[in-house]
Motif scaffolding. Structure first.
Motif, short mmCIF file in Angstrom:
data_model
loop_
_atom_site.label_atom_id
_atom_site.label_comp_id
_atom_site.label_asym_id
_atom_site.label_seq_id
_atom_site.Cartn_x
_atom_site.Cartn_y
_atom_site.Cartn_z
N TYR A 174 22.18 41.41 81.77
CA TYR A 174 22.70 42.50 82.60
C TYR A 174 21.57 43.47 82.97
CZ TYR A 174 25.42 46.28 84.46
OH TYR A 174 25.91 47.24 85.32
N LYS A 202 28.80 44.78 88.27
CA LYS A 202 29.87 45.04 87.30
C LYS A 202 29.38 44.74 85.89
CE LYS A 202 34.70 44.04 86.53
NZ LYS A 202 35.72 43.02 86.62
N ARG A 208 31.45 45.70 77.27
CA ARG A 208 32.27 46.91 77.24
C ARG A 208 32.97 47.10 75.89
NH1 ARG A 208 33.62 49.10 82.18
NH2 ARG A 208 32.81 48.01 83.99
#
Lengths: 289, 297
Positions: A174, A202, A208
């Motif tokens: 990421y 995203k 998360r």
């Protein structure tokens, strides 16, 4: 040397209007714990409060330099809160003020501000903290001045141009995709970071949530003259390098490597030789300032 | 050897202009080599503002390669902080000073950066005007002089906030006395201070030993106002304030060891700066520096 402490207070007042107001409103509590004489406190109290506000952009200039190094973290924080105020808030944070008062880098203190959760808790998003760990490691490596290893030491440790991080699996992927995305913004990284309406990739769902799986990320500033390289290590190697801690002698390394999966002492010694040969580990007593 | 003897070995430099890394590449800025070539007798030397980590730009190098005189103006040392004298910085400065063939080192004795030298840390603040601070500045000057082997002349910095119980000129009198060195008197910075404190332009100069003044700076400034607070911005325009001229003309006529005068105007055109240079030159010619320059010829 109390004049230097006083001057650092002036620097803080020039950068942070809220702090300056607090100094004038409640000097005793605001300046408690600082090595200032009563006379020096009186000098501040008798100065003109407006003089500290003649250049309102000081804080923003410092912040720009910080965002240059923490562009991805800044982008995430700003997106999570929907505003760049969270970045401006750093200038009024205890981390910023402590760094100035203790003569430290305000960029590295920004890493602590994010990593310690000061910014994150208020605005959500654990990802920024993990991304900040990478940018903080890079910022730290940039500031290390390394002297040649002192001869005769028998301790093996990570080369001082590298940092090993343990991050939730998928963080490095990421990081790389976010970095490439922001770099494509016409105004550059800083402009991309603070443009909250500029969408960013995203965040994967796995990042998360509290992570159960981790990856070992090796950050190396020396491997690439253009910039740092970030490599996800095979899990077995990552476990051994994490087990290395602050350094081990050969016997301790061999024992540790076997506990992490090396078949026998010979294999552990061969691995050690390979890591030294690759420049990832050094032997001696390196002097890092 | 005492300052009074050491200063005799420094040749008069005359009237110069300042520059810093990249200034010569800014559109509309002064082309110093061209002005030196096309208008002889206006610029005698170049004062190079140096951040050691940045090095020297092509304009400074071209000036040196032409065999023209320079001075090294540091932009990155807090003289009163022993921690700031890092080995790598000292090594870089020694190398750059040698490359410049500088006559001496000079620069503001103030806070050039908070914390260590780092991205975003740069600023320039005046020192706390106290006896303790003056002693620390002096120790730093002596250390730098010994480490590098050049004379080091402190300069009075600009600012909007001056704390302490000494007048700026009394403070620098204490600094140069304790360090046994000379002063780079920035007339515009002094005018800024006098205005902030409500003093007349020449306040304190009668108590300062003018034989310590080795270099002077002249620069334009602009009156500003913020929330009713009035101050002068040190913006290096060509609009030199009357108080700055008054200070310059007073000291220039009375400073027997003055070696150099800088017009800080590098971000203006050669046409715009010429009147300022002409007035500075005329003032210099009427004083001890002019006589020394004449004798040197």
């Amino acid at each position: 040397m109390s004049h230097q402490h006083l001057q650092r207070v002036v620097v803080r007042m020039l950068h942070d209007v809220r702090f300056a107001e607090s100094v004038f409103e409640s000097p005793k509590s605001t300046l408690s714990g600082l090595e200032l004489t009563d006379t020096e406190r009186a000098w501040i109290a008798s100065s003109d409060a407006r003089a500290y506000r003649t250049d309102p952009h000081r804080g923003a200039r410092v912040l720009t330099a910080i965002i240059e190094e923490f562009a991805l973290t800044s982008a995430l924080l700003a997106r999570a809160s929907g505003s760049i105020q969270v970045l401006h808030d750093y200038i009024s944070s205890p981390e910023f003020h402590r760094a100035i008062q203790q003569r430290e880098s305000v960029a590295l203190a920004f890493g602590s501000y994010v990593d310690g959760g000061s910014a994150d808790e208020a605005h959500g998003g654990r990802t920024s903290r993990h991304i900040a760990q990478i940018e903080y490691a890079i910022a730290t490596l940039r500031r290390i001045r390394t002297l040649p290893p002192a001869p005769g030491g028998g301790i093996y440790q990570l080369c001082s141009t590298t940092r090993l991080l343990q991050l939730p699996s998928g963080t490095v992927d990421y990081f790389e995709s976010l970095r490439a995305h922001l770099a494509g913004y016409p105004g550059g990284l800083v402009a991309a970071a603070i443009h909250v309406d500029f969408p960013i990739p995203k965040i994967p769902g796995a990042l998360r949530r509290p992570s159960q799986e981790f990856e070992g990320a090796l950050i190396d500033l020396a491997a690439n003259a253009v910039g740092p390289t970030i490599e996800v290590l095979p899990p077995a190697l990552a476990a051994i390098l994490i087990g290395l801690g602050d350094g081990l002698d050969e016997a301790a390394f061999v024992a540790m490597a076997q506990s992490k999966g090396a078949d026998n002492a010979d294999e552990a010694r061969a691995l050690l030789a390979d890591l030294v040969s690759d420049g990832l580990l050094i032997r001696g007593s390196p002097c890092v300032t | 050897m005492r300052f009074a003897d050491r200063i005799k070995s420094i040749a008069p430099l005359g009237v110069g202009v300042s520059t810093e890394y990249g200034a010569g590449d800014t559109p509309g800025s002064l082309n110093v080599p061209a002005m030196h070539r096309e208008q002889p007798g206006v610029i005698d030397f170049l004062e190079v503002g140096v951040e050691a980590a940045k090095g020297l730009d092509r304009h400074a190098l071209a000036w040196v390669e032409a065999g023209l005189p320079t001075t090294y103006h540091f932009l990155d040392i807090n003289l009163d902080e022993p921690e700031d004298f890092t080995a790598d910085w000292l090594e870089l400065v020694a190398s750059l000073a040698a490359q410049l063939k500088t006559a001496y080192l000079c620069g503001d004795a103030g806070l050039w950066h908070f914390g260590p030298r780092d991205r975003g840390h740069m600023l320039l603040l005046p020192p706390i005007l106290s006896a303790e601070s003056a002693q620390d500045q002096a120790r730093g000057i002596v250390r730098l002089r010994k480490e590098l082997g050049y004379e080091v002349f402190p300069e009075n910095p600009p600012g909007c906030v001056f704390l302490g119980d000494m007048h700026l000129m009394d403070y620098f009198a204490a600094v140069v006395d304790a360090a046994d060195t000379g002063l780079l008197l920035d007339c515009a910075h002094l005018a800024i201070y006098q205005h902030l404190k409500g003093y007349e332009p020449l306040e304190g100069l009668d108590r300062f030993p003018l034989d310590r003044v080795v270099e002077m700076h002249v620069a334009g400034g602009t009156h500003k106002e913020h929330e009713g607070f009035t101050f002068i911005e040190d913006d290096h325009t060509t609009e030199i304030l009357p108080a700055t001229w008054q200070i310059f003309e007073y000291v220039c006529a009375r400073a027997p060891n003055l070696k150099a005068v800088i017009f800080e105007c590098e971000r203006n055109s050669s046409q715009a700066v010429r009147p300022g240079f002409d007035r500075i030159r005329a003032t210099v010619n009427d004083g001890p520096l002019g006589a020394a320059m004449g004798a040197a010829r």
